[in-house]
Design an enzyme around this catalytic site. Structure first.
Site, PDB file in Angstrom:
ATOM      1  N   GLU A   1      -8.317   0.521  -2.195  1.00 33.62           N
ATOM      2  CA  GLU A   1      -9.141   0.642  -1.434  1.00 33.62           C
ATOM      3  C   GLU A   1     -10.654   1.465  -1.973  1.00 33.62           C
ATOM      4  OE1 GLU A   1      -6.134  -1.124   0.935  1.00 33.62           O
ATOM      5  OE2 GLU A   1      -6.340   1.213   1.366  1.00 33.62           O
TER       6      GLU A   1
ATOM      7  N   ARG B   1       3.795  18.072   1.425  1.00 33.24           N
ATOM      8  CA  ARG B   1       4.506  20.017   0.665  1.00 33.24           C
ATOM      9  C   ARG B   1       3.855  20.193  -0.758  1.00 33.24           C
ATOM     10  NH1 ARG B   1       9.426  22.113   2.725  1.00 33.24           N
ATOM     11  NH2 ARG B   1       9.172  21.478   4.743  1.00 33.24           N
TER      12      ARG B   1
ATOM     13  N   HIS C   1      -3.295  -4.852   8.110  1.00 27.40           N
ATOM     14  CA  HIS C   1      -3.773  -3.416   8.956  1.00 27.40           C
ATOM     15  C   HIS C   1      -2.764  -3.871   9.965  1.00 27.40           C
ATOM     16  CE1 HIS C   1      -6.328   0.167   9.810  1.00 27.40           C
ATOM     17  NE2 HIS C   1      -5.312   0.092  10.856  1.00 27.40           N
ATOM     18  N   GLY C   2      -2.164  -2.870  10.113  1.00 36.87           N
ATOM     19  CA  GLY C   2      -1.135  -2.533  11.333  1.00 36.87           C
ATOM     20  C   GLY C   2      -0.159  -3.735  11.077  1.00 36.87           C
TER      21      GLY C   2
ATOM     22  N   ARG D   1      -6.620  12.546   0.612  1.00 37.13           N
ATOM     23  CA  ARG D   1      -5.582  13.279   1.755  1.00 37.13           C
ATOM     24  C   ARG D   1      -4.137  13.111   1.187  1.00 37.13           C
ATOM     25  NH1 ARG D   1      -7.230   9.655   6.977  1.00 37.13           N
ATOM     26  NH2 ARG D   1      -9.208  10.838   6.850  1.00 37.13           N
ATOM     27  N   HIS D   2      -4.224  11.622   0.461  1.00 42.59           N
ATOM     28  CA  HIS D   2      -2.647  10.885  -0.034  1.00 42.59           C
ATOM     29  C   HIS D   2      -3.026  10.666  -1.328  1.00 42.59           C
ATOM     30  CE1 HIS D   2      -5.001   7.022   1.380  1.00 42.59           C
ATOM     31  NE2 HIS D   2      -4.200   7.762   2.483  1.00 42.59           N
TER      32      HIS D   2
ATOM     33  N   ASP E   1       0.009   4.852  -0.347  1.00 38.30           N
ATOM     34  CA  ASP E   1      -0.733   5.754  -0.286  1.00 38.30           C
ATOM     35  C   ASP E   1       0.116   6.118   0.563  1.00 38.30           C
ATOM     36  OD1 ASP E   1      -2.817   4.451  -0.683  1.00 38.30           O
ATOM     37  OD2 ASP E   1      -3.814   4.429   1.169  1.00 38.30           O
ATOM     38  N   HIS E   2       1.485   6.352   1.534  1.00 41.41           N
ATOM     39  CA  HIS E   2       1.593   7.533   2.796  1.00 41.41           C
ATOM     40  C   HIS E   2       3.058   7.790   1.817  1.00 41.41           C
ATOM     41  CE1 HIS E   2      -0.866   6.564   5.170  1.00 41.41           C
ATOM     42  NE2 HIS E   2      -1.318   6.226   5.187  1.00 41.41           N
TER      43      HIS E   2
ATOM     44  N   THR F   1      -7.002   6.367   9.777  1.00 42.01           N
ATOM     45  CA  THR F   1      -7.084   5.091   9.205  1.00 42.01           C
ATOM     46  C   THR F   1      -8.353   4.865   8.937  1.00 42.01           C
ATOM     47  OG1 THR F   1      -5.307   3.522   9.031  1.00 42.01           O
ATOM     48  CG2 THR F   1      -5.951   3.858  11.057  1.00 42.01           C
ATOM     49  N   THR F   2      -8.425   3.423   8.203  1.00 40.34           N
ATOM     50  CA  THR F   2      -9.408   2.642   8.846  1.00 40.34           C
ATOM     51  C   THR F   2      -9.298   1.856  10.160  1.00 40.34           C
ATOM     52  OG1 THR F   2      -9.214   2.429   6.453  1.00 40.34           O
ATOM     53  CG2 THR F   2     -11.052   0.894   7.044  1.00 40.34           C
TER      54      THR F   2
ATOM     55  N   ARG G   1      -8.826   8.306  -0.660  1.00 36.99           N
ATOM     56  CA  ARG G   1     -10.466   8.405  -0.130  1.00 36.99           C
ATOM     57  C   ARG G   1     -10.929   9.383  -0.482  1.00 36.99           C
ATOM     58  NH1 ARG G   1      -8.848   6.378   5.315  1.00 36.99           N
ATOM     59  NH2 ARG G   1     -10.505   7.725   5.753  1.00 36.99           N
TER      60      ARG G   1
ATOM     61  N   GLU H   1     -11.229  -9.360   3.269  1.00 38.41           N
ATOM     62  CA  GLU H   1      -9.794  -9.176   3.673  1.00 38.41           C
ATOM     63  C   GLU H   1      -9.991  -8.819   5.116  1.00 38.41           C
ATOM     64  OE1 GLU H   1      -7.246  -6.263   1.716  1.00 38.41           O
ATOM     65  OE2 GLU H   1      -6.415  -5.501   3.934  1.00 38.41           O
TER      66      GLU H   1
ATOM     67  N   GLY I   1       1.073  -1.194   4.104  1.00 42.07           N
ATOM     68  CA  GLY I   1       1.358  -0.066   3.824  1.00 42.07           C
ATOM     69  C   GLY I   1       2.470   0.608   4.527  1.00 42.07           C
ATOM     70  N   HIS I   2       1.551   1.191   6.002  1.00 49.05           N
ATOM     71  CA  HIS I   2       2.027   2.437   6.603  1.00 49.05           C
ATOM     72  C   HIS I   2       3.873   1.934   6.989  1.00 49.05           C
ATOM     73  CE1 HIS I   2       3.162   4.636  10.433  1.00 49.05           C
ATOM     74  NE2 HIS I   2       1.940   5.836   9.627  1.00 49.05           N
TER      75      HIS I   2
ATOM     76  N   HIS J   1      -5.429   3.071  -1.819  1.00 45.74           N
ATOM     77  CA  HIS J   1      -7.214   3.867  -1.167  1.00 45.74           C
ATOM     78  C   HIS J   1      -7.039   5.451  -1.629  1.00 45.74           C
ATOM     79  CE1 HIS J   1      -9.415   4.547   2.679  1.00 45.74           C
ATOM     80  NE2 HIS J   1     -10.148   4.645   1.872  1.00 45.74           N
TER      81      HIS J   1
ATOM     82  N   ASN K   1       0.307  -1.298  -0.199  1.00 46.30           N
ATOM     83  CA  ASN K   1       0.470   0.178   0.262  1.00 46.30           C
ATOM     84  C   ASN K   1       1.009   0.642  -0.258  1.00 46.30           C
ATOM     85  OD1 ASN K   1      -1.859   1.852   0.494  1.00 46.30           O
ATOM     86  ND2 ASN K   1      -2.857   0.943   1.895  1.00 46.30           N
TER      87      ASN K   1
HETATM   88  N1  PXP Z   1      -5.515  -2.942   4.149  1.00 49.01           N
HETATM   89  C1  PXP Z   1      -6.935  -2.185   3.887  1.00 49.01           C
HETATM   90  C2  PXP Z   1      -7.549  -2.914   3.276  1.00 49.01           C
HETATM   91  C3  PXP Z   1      -6.512  -0.647   5.089  1.00 49.01           C
HETATM   92  O1  PXP Z   1      -7.210   0.183   3.962  1.00 49.01           O
HETATM   93  C4  PXP Z   1      -4.858  -0.923   4.674  1.00 49.01           C
HETATM   94  C5  PXP Z   1      -5.167   0.784   5.247  1.00 49.01           C
HETATM   95  O2  PXP Z   1      -5.863   1.448   6.703  1.00 49.01           O
HETATM   96  C6  PXP Z   1      -3.624  -1.897   4.763  1.00 49.01           C
HETATM   97  C7  PXP Z   1      -4.628  -2.770   4.710  1.00 49.01           C
HETATM   98  C8  PXP Z   1      -2.583  -1.075   5.479  1.00 49.01           C
HETATM   99  O3  PXP Z   1      -2.612  -1.066   6.756  1.00 49.01           O
HETATM  100  P1  PXP Z   1      -1.567  -0.245   6.811  1.00 49.01           P
HETATM  101  O4  PXP Z   1      -1.178   0.942   6.251  1.00 49.01           O
HETATM  102  O5  PXP Z   1      -1.703  -0.949   9.004  1.00 49.01           O
HETATM  103  O6  PXP Z   1      -0.604  -1.196   6.536  1.00 49.01           O
END
Ligand code: PXP
Length: 251
Positions: free
Chosen positions: A78, A26, A202-203, A57-58, A17-18, A108-109, A53, A159, A224-225, A51, A15
């Site tokens: 997403e 910036r 997630h996480g 935001r990203h 996004d970040h 976040t989600t 959104r 998921e 992702g994060h 994602h 992911n």
């Molecule tokens: N899967 C889904 C559906 C998500 O929405 C996200 C981000 O919230 C992730 C995976 C990845 O989560 P993370 O950035 O915490 O790794």
């Protein structure tokens, strides 16, 4: 650049996004999430997850086409179940679309989609995405109620939200970690038995990924994060490689 990783039974969707979060801080073009997607492709990642959104935001609208043009990796979009996002998904035709709950004020989600409570609202989204050849996934808590709703909605993929598991891990609460792993493993087995492909995300981090990666029915992790955070220190290529090594070791 070193050789790509070998293919694995357990796919890693990265992911990005970040990368866009940092870019947007910036307001310019750097760092470009498309460059991140190219690096993920070059190192053997299996997919790009992004994602879009509601508040942009990203990831921004124009990033989607740029990511699709830049790599052959499948794009997993997403998206919230809104008319606007459905139209964007139908226009871009990503390989997959994962329907997520979205609240403007959340960072976040934070939880899974209430597929059971929102069954009537979601049906048209799942059917329309399925009919257009987009592999539809629902981001849900690992519970029988939500899985049952996903089955009734005809989603080919779910998921499982691993946020509770990640929190238990951070709290160093081994009992809760074990019960979260069991909950996810039980629901992954039940999903597979019903012909649904289970994913998780997630996480997830280097420290906590292995018990989830070890669940045999799980076909894909979306991360992702943590990877983008690690990339600041070791580079994205190295972070993705390490994650894949840990996932493969766990199988
Ligand atoms: N899967 C889904 C559906 C998500 O929405 C996200 C981000 O919230 C992730 C995976 C990845 O989560 P993370 O950035 O915490 O790794």
């Amino acid at each position: 650049m070193t050789a790509p990783l070998r293919p694995s039974q357990l796919r890693l969707g990265v992911n990005i996004d970040h990368v866009a979060t940092i870019r947007n801080a910036r307001g310019g073009d750097h760092p470009d999430p498309v460059r991140a997607a190219e690096i993920v492709a070059s190192v053997g990642g299996d997919g790009i997850t992004a994602h879009l959104r509601e508040d942009r935001r990203h990831i921004r609208d124009e990033d989607l086409a740029r990511i699709q043009e830049a790599t052959d990796l499948p794009l997993n979009l997403e998206m919230a179940a809104t008319e606007e996002m459905l139209a964007i998904a139908l226009r871009h035709k990503p390989h997959a679309a994962c329907i997520v709950p979205e609240k403007r004020e959340e960072r976040t989600t934070e939880g899974g989609l209430d597929a059971a409570g929102q069954h009537n609202h979601l049906q048209r989204f799942v059917s329309t995405l399925n009919d257009s050849g987009i592999r539809t996934s629902l981001f849900i808590e690992a519970s029988e109620r939500q899985l049952d709703a996903a089955i009734r909605l005809g989603a080919p993929v779910v998921e499982f939200h691993t946020g509770e598991y990640a929190h238990a891990f951070l709290d160093d609460d081994s009992e809760r970690v074990a019960s979260e792993v069991k909950r996810i493993a039980d629901m992954a087995a039940l999903a597979a038995k019903n012909g649904i492909e289970p994913h998780a995300g997630h996480g997830l981090t280097f420290e906590n990924v292995q018990p989830i990666a070890a669940i045999p029915q799980i076909a894909e992790l979306n991360i992702g994060h943590y990877l983008v955070g690690e990339a600041v220190f070791v580079g994205l290529e190295s972070a993705v490689r390490r994650m894949r090594e840990l996932m493969d070791e766990a199988r």
